[in-house]
Write a protein that holds these residues in place. Structure first.
Motif, PDB file in Angstrom:
ATOM      1  N   PHE A  55      30.693 -71.291  40.156  1.00  0.00           N
ATOM      2  CA  PHE A  55      32.392 -69.899  39.713  1.00  0.00           C
ATOM      3  C   PHE A  55      32.219 -70.219  38.875  1.00  0.00           C
ATOM      4  O   PHE A  55      33.087 -69.283  37.667  1.00  0.00           O
ATOM      5  CB  PHE A  55      32.363 -69.600  40.851  1.00  0.00           C
ATOM      6  N   ILE A  56      33.191 -71.377  38.860  1.00  0.00           N
ATOM      7  CA  ILE A  56      34.275 -70.824  37.937  1.00  0.00           C
ATOM      8  C   ILE A  56      34.010 -70.927  36.294  1.00  0.00           C
ATOM      9  O   ILE A  56      33.978 -70.720  35.075  1.00  0.00           O
ATOM     10  CB  ILE A  56      35.841 -71.905  38.021  1.00  0.00           C
ATOM     11  N   GLU A  57      33.508 -72.513  36.241  1.00  0.00           N
ATOM     12  CA  GLU A  57      32.669 -73.187  34.576  1.00  0.00           C
ATOM     13  C   GLU A  57      31.987 -70.994  34.072  1.00  0.00           C
ATOM     14  O   GLU A  57      31.689 -71.453  33.347  1.00  0.00           O
ATOM     15  CB  GLU A  57      31.506 -73.947  35.323  1.00  0.00           C
ATOM     16  N   ALA A  58      31.236 -70.890  35.806  1.00  0.00           N
ATOM     17  CA  ALA A  58      30.272 -69.634  34.605  1.00  0.00           C
ATOM     18  C   ALA A  58      31.452 -68.488  34.343  1.00  0.00           C
ATOM     19  O   ALA A  58      30.556 -67.814  33.374  1.00  0.00           O
ATOM     20  CB  ALA A  58      29.340 -69.091  35.837  1.00  0.00           C
ATOM     21  N   ASP A  59      32.175 -68.663  35.405  1.00  0.00           N
ATOM     22  CA  ASP A  59      32.987 -67.503  34.163  1.00  0.00           C
ATOM     23  C   ASP A  59      33.869 -67.783  33.147  1.00  0.00           C
ATOM     24  O   ASP A  59      33.235 -66.605  32.634  1.00  0.00           O
ATOM     25  CB  ASP A  59      34.132 -67.651  34.831  1.00  0.00           C
ATOM     26  N   PHE A  60      33.921 -68.947  33.326  1.00  0.00           N
ATOM     27  CA  PHE A  60      34.146 -69.233  31.711  1.00  0.00           C
ATOM     28  C   PHE A  60      33.186 -69.758  30.599  1.00  0.00           C
ATOM     29  O   PHE A  60      33.732 -69.061  29.574  1.00  0.00           O
ATOM     30  CB  PHE A  60      35.342 -70.426  31.494  1.00  0.00           C
ATOM     31  N   GLN A  61      32.110 -70.300  31.061  1.00  0.00           N
ATOM     32  CA  GLN A  61      31.368 -70.148  29.837  1.00  0.00           C
ATOM     33  C   GLN A  61      30.779 -68.671  30.031  1.00  0.00           C
ATOM     34  O   GLN A  61      30.368 -68.761  28.215  1.00  0.00           O
ATOM     35  CB  GLN A  61      29.580 -70.509  30.774  1.00  0.00           C
ATOM     36  N   PHE A  62      30.381 -67.350  30.756  1.00  0.00           N
ATOM     37  CA  PHE A  62      30.336 -66.482  29.764  1.00  0.00           C
ATOM     38  C   PHE A  62      31.567 -65.611  28.711  1.00  0.00           C
ATOM     39  O   PHE A  62      30.617 -65.071  28.148  1.00  0.00           O
ATOM     40  CB  PHE A  62      30.444 -65.342  31.241  1.00  0.00           C
ATOM     41  N   ALA A  63      32.369 -66.171  29.797  1.00  0.00           N
ATOM     42  CA  ALA A  63      33.671 -65.399  28.152  1.00  0.00           C
ATOM     43  C   ALA A  63      33.208 -66.285  27.156  1.00  0.00           C
ATOM     44  O   ALA A  63      33.529 -65.586  26.055  1.00  0.00           O
ATOM     45  CB  ALA A  63      35.280 -65.929  28.954  1.00  0.00           C
ATOM     46  N   TYR A  64      33.150 -67.580  26.993  1.00  0.00           N
ATOM     47  CA  TYR A  64      32.959 -67.829  25.552  1.00  0.00           C
ATOM     48  C   TYR A  64      31.879 -67.015  24.804  1.00  0.00           C
ATOM     49  O   TYR A  64      32.179 -67.479  23.192  1.00  0.00           O
ATOM     50  CB  TYR A  64      33.238 -70.443  25.752  1.00  0.00           C
ATOM     51  N   ASP A  65      30.700 -67.148  25.666  1.00  0.00           N
ATOM     52  CA  ASP A  65      29.766 -66.654  25.250  1.00  0.00           C
ATOM     53  C   ASP A  65      29.511 -65.250  24.361  1.00  0.00           C
ATOM     54  O   ASP A  65      28.794 -64.941  23.478  1.00  0.00           O
ATOM     55  CB  ASP A  65      28.823 -67.056  26.138  1.00  0.00           C
ATOM     56  N   ASN A  66      31.123 -64.691  25.071  1.00  0.00           N
ATOM     57  CA  ASN A  66      30.586 -63.445  25.173  1.00  0.00           C
ATOM     58  C   ASN A  66      32.056 -62.761  24.298  1.00  0.00           C
ATOM     59  O   ASN A  66      32.587 -61.829  23.925  1.00  0.00           O
ATOM     60  CB  ASN A  66      30.378 -62.582  26.270  1.00  0.00           C
ATOM     61  N   LEU A  67      32.965 -63.655  23.423  1.00  0.00           N
ATOM     62  CA  LEU A  67      33.936 -62.782  23.166  1.00  0.00           C
ATOM     63  C   LEU A  67      34.528 -63.528  22.204  1.00  0.00           C
ATOM     64  O   LEU A  67      34.288 -64.409  22.204  1.00  0.00           O
ATOM     65  CB  LEU A  67      35.616 -63.600  24.145  1.00  0.00           C
ATOM     66  N   PRO A  68      34.641 -62.126  21.743  1.00  0.00           N
ATOM     67  CA  PRO A  68      34.807 -62.519  19.794  1.00  0.00           C
ATOM     68  C   PRO A  68      36.222 -63.505  20.063  1.00  0.00           C
ATOM     69  O   PRO A  68      37.003 -64.591  20.493  1.00  0.00           O
ATOM     70  CB  PRO A  68      35.330 -61.618  19.559  1.00  0.00           C
ATOM     71  N   ALA A  69      35.951 -63.618  18.123  1.00  0.00           N
ATOM     72  CA  ALA A  69      37.304 -64.883  18.030  1.00  0.00           C
ATOM     73  C   ALA A  69      38.801 -64.665  18.128  1.00  0.00           C
ATOM     74  O   ALA A  69      39.334 -64.756  18.411  1.00  0.00           O
ATOM     75  CB  ALA A  69      37.255 -65.809  16.891  1.00  0.00           C
ATOM     76  N   GLU A  70      38.639 -63.331  17.423  1.00  0.00           N
ATOM     77  CA  GLU A  70      39.566 -62.344  17.042  1.00  0.00           C
ATOM     78  C   GLU A  70      39.391 -61.713  17.826  1.00  0.00           C
ATOM     79  O   GLU A  70      38.608 -60.518  17.661  1.00  0.00           O
ATOM     80  CB  GLU A  70      39.823 -62.121  15.541  1.00  0.00           C
ATOM     81  N   ASN A  71      40.916 -61.186  19.324  1.00  0.00           N
ATOM     82  CA  ASN A  71      41.139 -60.021  20.063  1.00  0.00           C
ATOM     83  C   ASN A  71      42.199 -59.113  20.157  1.00  0.00           C
ATOM     84  O   ASN A  71      42.368 -58.257  21.182  1.00  0.00           O
ATOM     85  CB  ASN A  71      40.425 -60.549  21.077  1.00  0.00           C
ATOM     86  N   GLY A  72      42.955 -59.904  19.043  1.00  0.00           N
ATOM     87  CA  GLY A  72      44.559 -58.853  19.371  1.00  0.00           C
ATOM     88  C   GLY A  72      44.726 -59.859  19.954  1.00  0.00           C
ATOM     89  O   GLY A  72      44.514 -60.437  20.791  1.00  0.00           O
ATOM     90  N   PRO A  73      46.879 -59.903  19.311  1.00  0.00           N
ATOM     91  CA  PRO A  73      47.348 -60.667  19.525  1.00  0.00           C
ATOM     92  C   PRO A  73      47.772 -60.221  21.527  1.00  0.00           C
ATOM     93  O   PRO A  73      47.933 -58.789  21.745  1.00  0.00           O
ATOM     94  CB  PRO A  73      48.843 -60.532  19.234  1.00  0.00           C
ATOM     95  N   GLY A  74      48.079 -61.297  22.179  1.00  0.00           N
ATOM     96  CA  GLY A  74      48.298 -60.744  24.178  1.00  0.00           C
ATOM     97  C   GLY A  74      46.906 -60.074  24.898  1.00  0.00           C
ATOM     98  O   GLY A  74      46.834 -60.562  25.956  1.00  0.00           O
TER      99      GLY A  74
END
Length: 584
Positions: free
Chosen positions: A191-210
């Motif tokens: 479950f933890i891996e799936a959450d991190f994998q989804f975030a890795y696949d969908n988050l931008p590289a630059e997302n603003g400080p914080g």
């Protein structure tokens, strides 16, 4: 004042905005429970962003208990043998049995840690549930918001897993009424891996400080692989993060030239910050500052030192000795830094008799890794921009906790009232960001994966990159009078890793030196399978001096690797739902 975006500071305003909108008809009789929001209020992009801010706010705790803090100064550092509780036996006495590996399930701090992390899970789930029914959120925004929420949820579950091992697991599709019937299980890595994998696949590289970004997700996913001994996938992903990763504000990941600047509030959101917790002052609540560290300053310093309280979190003598180097500038991997056959086996050069009698003290002339004086407050050594550490004057009880003071995440004299929040009972509310994962940590985790995969040269490169930063004499602690380095600093890079066993010991010891006091040590020892061996040796050594604290204490293999499931939770959900960890 800080200028970066601060989620803790804005969450109250955001949630207040979401609460507006009561109509003047009979619907006012349908009163929501306190703190609840109507679907219409959280079904908009602004509403969901407000819920997400509330999830970020849970990173450094929700209910104000110091065990909720992200730095794990008790459960990670004290329990890992790199620090003692500090102060004296009567102060915060519920930590006493914990540090002796005699933890009891009824200790309230464990329940607070459990509640705080599951509150974070709940908040992340609410973001995802609201997102599923939202009508005005673009596909790009939905992917980003879901990625942030799932990375945060993965973090909260990761933290629960490494503390308690067996935990209840639920996502946003589970109804609140069904949660109390969910049993605990150790099978949560997928479950933890799936959450991190989804975030890795969908988050931008630059997302603003914080905010978290793609590369924080990648580093955390690789860390999850490492904890499961999936060394191949961990190695490959760490390589990608090291070569391509950037911070949320677009800085390529790199080591700072000056080690001390990692812990300086004026340098927050730096190139080494992979994932951190934002902090702020003068917001109306010290909960937005580093409240979890408010006890962790030298004792009774008065105006000449920070905090003026309370003498907790004193680095251990075993840790201080670990910074000894040979004439070649390398660590003493054979453990001889604690060998009583040496001229003096204790860096403090003081026999612990007659309480605070320091008449036998002399400054240590032998070679030391320069990181010791960025990490540990030692008598006679400049303490940031305050004064030279005076020894016993800043220590509540030598015989109980030893001679040292914490030095990381301590504010400077020049920052009083600008990077501190003095609105409460102590001056010791600092406002530098706490770094959950930093780039040196990534390099050393990558080195570990390379060693286990047999790539010793690459592991050597990563370790030497960390050591080269520490060896830059321009940034060593200097005497106040400008006469030169404050101690005999001798450090060099390794010329080779001759075999896998040597490389493994070198990498693990480098983590001890580089990351000391940052809450990693206990969990490292557990995942390496050496906790009983290492911690019982630590107890044997430290009890020579601190017998009132550690006499008779021991680490029990098969039990003390994990903390007890809080008895309060078992009482609430029933022993037929939650099962206690072995040995408790």
């Amino acid at each position: 004042m800080k200028t970066m975006i601060n989620f803790k500071k804005t969450v109250v305003a955001a949630m207040s905005f979401l609460m507006i909108g009561v109509s003047c008809n009979d619907e006012f009789l349908e009163v929501l429970p306190t703190g609840s929001l109507a679907d219409a209020q959280v079904g908009t992009k602004d509403g969901i962003e407000g819920l997400l801010i509330g999830t970020y706010a849970a990173l450094n705790g929700v209910f104000g208990n110091r065990f909720e803090g992200p730095n794990h100064w008790v459960t990670g550092s004290i329990m890992g043998g790199e620090a003692n509780k500090g102060t004296d036996a009567g102060d915060y006495s519920t930590i006493n049995p914990i540090q002796r590996y005699e933890a009891d399930p009824t200790i309230g701090d464990f329940n607070s840690l459990w509640n705080g992390r599951f509150e974070g899970v709940s908040r992340a789930n609410k973001v995802l549930a609201a997102l599923a029914v939202a009508t005005d959120v673009s596909a790009a925004d939905a992917a980003r918001i879901a990625g942030e929420a799932r990375l945060l949820r993965g973090h909260f579950y990761f933290d629960l897993k490494k503390h308690f091992n067996s935990i209840p697991l639920f996502d946003e599709t589970v109804l609140p009424a069904d949660i109390p019937s969910i049993p605990n299980t150790p099978d949560v890595w997928g479950f933890i891996e799936a959450d991190f994998q989804f975030a890795y696949d969908n988050l931008p590289a630059e997302n603003g400080p914080g905010r978290v970004n793609k590369w924080a997700a990648g580093a955390y996913l690789a860390k999850a692989y490492l904890y499961q001994q999936k060394f191949g996938p961990a190695k490959d992903l760490f390589t990608t993060v090291i070569e391509q990763g950037v911070t949320s504000n677009g800085l390529p990941y790199d080591l700072l030239d000056d080690y001390a600047q990692i812990y300086n509030a004026e340098n927050d959101n730096h190139a080494e910050a992979v994932m951190d917790v934002e902090s702020a002052n003068n917001t109306g609540s010290t909960a937005n500052a580093n409240y979890f560290d408010d006890l962790n300053y030298p004792y009774n310093t008065g105006p000449d030192g920070p905090g003026n309280c309370c003498g907790f979190f004193q680095p251990s003598m075993e840790l201080a000795n670990s910074f000894r180097t040979g004439a070649d500038g390398l660590p003493l991997l054979d453990g001889s830094y604690n060998d009583p056959a040496n001229e003096v086996d204790n860096i403090y050069r003081h026999v612990f008799t007659n309480d605070n009698d320091e008449s036998t003290f002399v400054e240590d002339p032998d070679p030391l890794d320069p990181r010791i004086d960025h990490s540990i407050g030692r008598k006679g050594i400049p303490y940031l921009d305050w004064i030279e550490h005076p020894g016993s004057a800043w220590i509540r009880s030598f015989p109980y906790a030893g001679p040292y003071s914490p030095k990381k995440y301590i504010y400077y004299r020049s920052q009083e009232n600008s990077f501190t929040d003095g609105s409460s009972w102590t001056r010791g509310y600092a406002t530098m960001n706490y770094t959950i994962i930093r780039f040196a940590d990534v390099l050393l985790m990558a080195a570990e994966a390379e060693v286990e995969a047999g790539s010793l040269d690459k592991a050597l490169e990563y370790v030497n990159r960390v050591r080269a930063r520490a060896a830059n004499s321009e940034f060593w602690v200097q005497e106040y009078d400008g006469s030169g380095p404050a101690a005999n600093y001798v450090i060099s890079e390794y010329t080779s890793f001759p075999n896998q066993d040597f490389a493994r010991r070198a990498v693990r010891f480098e983590r001890k030196l580089e990351l000391s006091g940052e809450g990693h040590r206990f969990f490292d020892l557990v995942r390496w399978g050496v906790a009983a061996e290492e911690l019982n040796a630590y107890l044997d050594y430290e009890s020579q001096y601190l017998v009132t604290k550690f006499g008779g204490a021991s680490f029990t293999a098969g039990k003390n690797e994990y903390y007890p499931i809080p008895q309060t939770q078992i009482d609430i959900q029933g022993s037929d739902v939650l099962s206690q960890n072995p040995g408790y």
